[in-house]
Design a protein around this motif. Sequence first.
Motif, PDB file in Angstrom:
ATOM      1  N   LYS A  11       0.833  -1.214   0.000  1.00 52.62           N
ATOM      2  CA  LYS A  11       0.000   0.000   0.000  1.00 52.62           C
ATOM      3  C   LYS A  11       0.861   1.255   0.000  1.00 52.62           C
ATOM      4  O   LYS A  11       0.534   2.255  -0.638  1.00 52.62           O
ATOM      5  CB  LYS A  11      -0.924  -0.006   1.213  1.00 52.62           C
ATOM      6  N   VAL A  12       1.983   1.192   0.716  1.00 53.96           N
ATOM      7  CA  VAL A  12       2.904   2.331   0.735  1.00 53.96           C
ATOM      8  C   VAL A  12       3.494   2.537  -0.657  1.00 53.96           C
ATOM      9  O   VAL A  12       3.619   3.675  -1.130  1.00 53.96           O
ATOM     10  CB  VAL A  12       4.027   2.126   1.776  1.00 53.96           C
ATOM     11  N   GLN A  13       3.840   1.441  -1.330  1.00 55.46           N
ATOM     12  CA  GLN A  13       4.375   1.539  -2.692  1.00 55.46           C
ATOM     13  C   GLN A  13       3.349   2.183  -3.628  1.00 55.46           C
ATOM     14  O   GLN A  13       3.684   3.032  -4.471  1.00 55.46           O
ATOM     15  CB  GLN A  13       4.754   0.146  -3.208  1.00 55.46           C
ATOM     16  N   GLU A  14       2.083   1.787  -3.480  1.00 54.77           N
ATOM     17  CA  GLU A  14       1.027   2.366  -4.308  1.00 54.77           C
ATOM     18  C   GLU A  14       0.865   3.858  -4.006  1.00 54.77           C
ATOM     19  O   GLU A  14       0.648   4.671  -4.913  1.00 54.77           O
ATOM     20  CB  GLU A  14      -0.297   1.635  -4.044  1.00 54.77           C
ATOM     21  N   GLU A  15       0.986   4.202  -2.732  1.00 55.47           N
ATOM     22  CA  GLU A  15       0.847   5.606  -2.330  1.00 55.47           C
ATOM     23  C   GLU A  15       1.976   6.453  -2.921  1.00 55.47           C
ATOM     24  O   GLU A  15       1.762   7.595  -3.328  1.00 55.47           O
ATOM     25  CB  GLU A  15       0.841   5.710  -0.810  1.00 55.47           C
ATOM     26  N   LEU A  16       3.171   5.878  -2.980  1.00 53.05           N
ATOM     27  CA  LEU A  16       4.311   6.601  -3.553  1.00 53.05           C
ATOM     28  C   LEU A  16       4.086   6.900  -5.036  1.00 53.05           C
ATOM     29  O   LEU A  16       4.524   7.936  -5.545  1.00 53.05           O
ATOM     30  CB  LEU A  16       5.595   5.781  -3.385  1.00 53.05           C
ATOM     31  N   MET A  17       3.411   5.974  -5.704  1.00 53.14           N
ATOM     32  CA  MET A  17       3.165   6.142  -7.140  1.00 53.14           C
ATOM     33  C   MET A  17       1.971   7.052  -7.419  1.00 53.14           C
ATOM     34  O   MET A  17       1.803   7.546  -8.530  1.00 53.14           O
ATOM     35  CB  MET A  17       2.898   4.767  -7.776  1.00 53.14           C
TER      36      MET A  17
END
Length: 601
Positions: free
Chosen positions: A440-446
Motif C-alpha cells: 500500500k505504501v508503494q502504491e501511495e508513492l506512485m
Amino acid sequence: MADTIEKNVTRGGQFLVKETKCEDIFTPEDFSEEQLMMRDSVKEFVDKELWAHKDRFEKKDYAYTESSMRKAGELGLLGVAVPEEYGGLGMGFVSTMLVCDYISGATGSFSTAFGAHTGIGTMPITLYGTEEQKKKYVPKLASGEWFGAYCLTEPGAGSDANSGKTKAVLSEDGKYYSITGQKMWISNAGFCSVFIVFARIGDDKNITGFIVENDPSNGISMNEEEHKLGIRASSTRQVFFNETKVPVENMLSERGNGFKIAMNALNVGRIKLAAACLDAQRRVTSGAVKYANERIQFNTSISSFGAIRAKLAEMATNAYAGESASYRAAKDIEDRIAAREAEGTSHQEAELKGVEEYAIECSILKVAVSEDVQSCSDEGIQIFGGMGFSEDTPMESAWRDARIARIYEGTNEINRMLSVGMLIKKAMKGHVDLLGPAMKVQEELMGIPSFDTPDFSELFAEEKGIIANLKKVFLMVAGSAVQKYGPELDAHQQLLMAASDILIEIYMAESTILRTEKLAKAQGEDKVQEQIAMAKLYLYKAVDIVNLRGKEGIASFAEGDEQRMMLMGLKRFTKYTNLPNVVALREKIAEKLVAENSYCF
C-alpha cells in the motif's frame, strides 16, 4: 476469558501495522494500590540501605552488596516473579518490572547483582527446571539464602553465545557430567551459591544448560575481582571449571536446549534492563534540577538559563518516554501470559511464550532506554560543571554505571539488528502482515498526494498522523531492502541499523503519545500540559532521526528514479503541517521541573 484478552492484545511487532488505542495500553498512572505500596516499600529500601551508603559501593565493598542482597531477600524482593509454591510472591510481569525499576535507581552495582540473581540466576530454573530442581533450588534463591550466577560468556564466545568451548563429558556409569572450561564476566560469582552453566556435549550443534552448585572442592576456581569502569561493587570474576562433576539430574531442560534457554533469558533480561535504567534517569534528573536551582552564577540560579533548561527538559522527556514504552510492553507481555494460562497452558510455558512473543519490543527497549540513561547522566555531569566530574557528586558514578547498559544483555548493535531481523521472520511466518501494508505504501508513492486540509482539532490528531507516516517510512525502507537483498539482508548491517533506529523511534514516540492521550482523557488537557509538551517534543526529535536514518538507508541500496521516488516519499512522510515551537515546549517542561525541584512526572 482467553478470547477477550486475545482480541485486545496486540501481538509482538504488530504495533507497526495496527493502530493502537490509548485505552488499550497500560501506563504508570494505572498502577494498582498494591503496586503503589510495593513501589513505595522498594523506594524506602533503596533510600535507607543503598542510597545512604552509596560511597561503600563506589569503594568496591562487595560484602555490602552481598548483605544488601540478603536484606532484599528478607523483604521478599528477590522472589517477586517466583511462583508462590516455590517461596516467591508470584506477582505479575508489570509488578516485577516495577520492582526492577525502582530498586535500580541508587547504584548500578546493586542493580546488576539484583538483575543477575533474579533474572538469569533464578529464572532459568523457574522456567525450565524439573519439579525436583525447582523445589530444591528456587525457594533458597527466592529468599536470599542462596544467590545465583549465570555462566555463558567465554573469551571466544560473547555475542556469538552458541560458540562456547566449555565441554560436558558423560561419565562411564552415566551418573554425572564432567564440565571443563572457562567463563568470564560472571556477575555475582564472588558470593553465589549456584551457577547456571552452559557447555557443549560432544559435537552437539547447540550448547546445554546445567545447574552447578558452587563447591571449590569440585574443580571450581576463580580469578580475582575484575576492576571495572563502573558497577564497581558488583562481583565480576572469571570462573574456571576443571572436570567439575554435575549429576545428570542437574541438566537444565533437554540436551542441546541451552541456546534456547540463553536467548529466552536474554529476552526477559532486555526489558528488565530497560526498567532498571528508569529510576536512574529520574534520580539523575532530580539531582540536576536541585543543583541547577541552588547553583548561583551571574547573580542568578543556573536553572534560569535557557541552555540548562533545555537539557533538563530533554532529560525528563526521555525518562517519560522510557516509562511509557516499558510499561506498555510489560502489560502486553502480562496479558499474553494470562491468555495462554486461560487456555490451559502451564505458567512456565505461558511466561516463556509470552515474553518470546514480544522479543522485538524487548530489544527496542533495551537499546532506547540504555542510551537515554547514558545521555541523561552525561548531561547531569554537564549541568554540575566541574563538580560533575568529581567523585564527590553522584553524577560521575551515574555516568560510569550507565555505560555497561549498552553492552550487556546483548550489545545495542546486536539488538538493533535483532529487532529488524525478528520482525521480518515474524512476517515470513505470517504472524505480522508486513507485505500488505508495504504494498500500500508503494502504491501511495506512485499516486498523487492529497492536498486536503486535515482536521487537527483533537489532541494529538496531527501527531498520530505523523506516527502513521513514520510507520510508512519503515515499511518503505525495510520492504524495498528485503526485495533487493532477500536472505542476504543480514550481511548489510549498516542498513539494518538504520531501519532499526526508525523502528525504535516509532515505538517510543507512539508509546509516549498514547500514554499522554490516555492521561489527558482521564485528567483533562489543562492538568497535563507538561506531559503533552514532552510527547510533542519526543516526536519532533523522532521525526528528525527517522528522516536522517531513512536517507542513509535509501541511499545505501536505491539509485536513479527509485531513489528519487523514495526520497520524495520520505520527505512527504516526515513533514509537519504545523511545526511545533520546540523552544516553547522545552520551556514549559523545564518550568515545571524547576518549580517542583525534581523529576515530577
